[in-house]
Motif scaffolding. Sequence first.
Motif, PDB file in Angstrom:
ATOM      1  N   ARG A  17      12.114   4.737  16.802  1.00  0.00           N
ATOM      2  CA  ARG A  17      13.031   4.997  15.913  1.00  0.00           C
ATOM      3  C   ARG A  17      12.764   4.705  14.409  1.00  0.00           C
ATOM      4  NH1 ARG A  17      17.812   5.608  18.693  1.00  0.00           N
ATOM      5  NH2 ARG A  17      19.063   5.479  17.031  1.00  0.00           N
ATOM      6  N   GLU A  20      14.940   3.873  11.384  1.00  0.00           N
ATOM      7  CA  GLU A  20      15.653   2.417  11.454  1.00  0.00           C
ATOM      8  C   GLU A  20      14.621   1.435  10.848  1.00  0.00           C
ATOM      9  OE1 GLU A  20      17.185   1.314  14.945  1.00  0.00           O
ATOM     10  OE2 GLU A  20      18.697   2.997  14.941  1.00  0.00           O
ATOM     11  N   GLY A  81      20.826  11.131  10.726  1.00  0.00           N
ATOM     12  CA  GLY A  81      20.299  11.166  12.241  1.00  0.00           C
ATOM     13  C   GLY A  81      20.277  12.344  12.860  1.00  0.00           C
ATOM     14  N   ARG A 110      28.145   7.236   8.689  1.00  0.00           N
ATOM     15  CA  ARG A 110      27.027   6.986   9.623  1.00  0.00           C
ATOM     16  C   ARG A 110      27.349   6.227  10.794  1.00  0.00           C
ATOM     17  NH1 ARG A 110      22.371   7.156   7.461  1.00  0.00           N
ATOM     18  NH2 ARG A 110      21.545   5.695   9.023  1.00  0.00           N
ATOM     19  N   GLU A 111      28.605   5.601  10.740  1.00  0.00           N
ATOM     20  CA  GLU A 111      29.044   5.157  12.164  1.00  0.00           C
ATOM     21  C   GLU A 111      29.313   6.252  13.008  1.00  0.00           C
ATOM     22  OE1 GLU A 111      29.018   1.825  13.239  1.00  0.00           O
ATOM     23  OE2 GLU A 111      28.065   1.545  11.441  1.00  0.00           O
ATOM     24  N   LYS A 114      26.240   7.495  14.495  1.00  0.00           N
ATOM     25  CA  LYS A 114      25.503   6.504  15.584  1.00  0.00           C
ATOM     26  C   LYS A 114      26.479   6.884  16.928  1.00  0.00           C
ATOM     27  CE  LYS A 114      24.250   2.794  12.341  1.00  0.00           C
ATOM     28  NZ  LYS A 114      24.512   1.487  12.201  1.00  0.00           N
ATOM     29  N   GLU A 117      25.196  10.152  18.301  1.00  0.00           N
ATOM     30  CA  GLU A 117      23.742   9.937  18.865  1.00  0.00           C
ATOM     31  C   GLU A 117      23.630   9.458  20.166  1.00  0.00           C
ATOM     32  OE1 GLU A 117      20.730   9.440  14.993  1.00  0.00           O
ATOM     33  OE2 GLU A 117      22.005   7.873  15.732  1.00  0.00           O
ATOM     34  N   LYS A 118      24.581   8.400  20.493  1.00  0.00           N
ATOM     35  CA  LYS A 118      24.498   7.863  21.900  1.00  0.00           C
ATOM     36  C   LYS A 118      25.407   8.490  23.060  1.00  0.00           C
ATOM     37  CE  LYS A 118      24.671   3.399  19.764  1.00  0.00           C
ATOM     38  NZ  LYS A 118      25.322   1.787  19.376  1.00  0.00           N
TER      39      LYS A 118
END
Length: 268
Positions: A17, A20, A81, A110-111, A114, A117-118
């Motif tokens: 990653r 990050e 991302g 951004r949240e 995330k 992405e998961k």
Amino acid sequence: MSNELIFILEELKKTQRPFEKIDGLELNENLKAFLRRRILEESFNTPTPFISSTITDFAENPVYKDLKPIGSMEKPIGYLGSIVIKTNSGSITSHLILDLNLATHAREIREAVKMLEKGTITVIGKQFRYGDEELNHLRMLVGNAYKAEVGIVFESHGARLENFSKLLRFKETFLYKLYHWLILFEIYSMLEIPVATAVFNRILDARLDSGDDKTVLYVAFSTYFTKPSYNPFVEELLKILGVSGVEDIPVIIGVYSLLSLLAFSMKE
């Protein structure tokens, strides 16, 4: 400093990653923007020769910190991302980016990224429409226009979408209908799609099911768009987004549509 950056870059390329890791480095934001571009080029094999360094050191402005700047392409842009989109013809790897005009919404966006992405994003239907009266009129105005309907399913384990459930209850409200102004207008702008077509993107259906620690969100939408005029800047942007042809444009717009809805539901 150049030797130090080369060493840092090599170390970043070894991590799973890297973006990050870049966020946590004690470097100024312009250098971080440079490293993000190099990671895109070398680790993700996404050439970015037309992304310039900065515009008057915009990356140093704290307003854009959460935008994770990668440089500028006629306007400053940041890295959100990377997601994989499953389609009938294979998978699309899309590196999501956004321009500085949405920096004030960066936290929610951004949240939402995330969360995407998961989870798993699958295109379950994509159909181009022809002979539509509105489409014919649009073609007289802006030329080579298209209309497409796309269905997208997002599956996530452990995601909490209580606010999204509330949003769906008010899906006929003025705010819900204008959700795309958060994100989609800027995506159209970056793709050089005429502004006239941006207002025609609309949700056809949205459903949310949850159980057994799994949340499934289904969104179907209709969009009118035009084929971007191909110049080096636009071609570069399309490569980063994973768009290989006109048929991929409504898919990417659909993903950003989903992203904007998730971000919209997080607004206080």
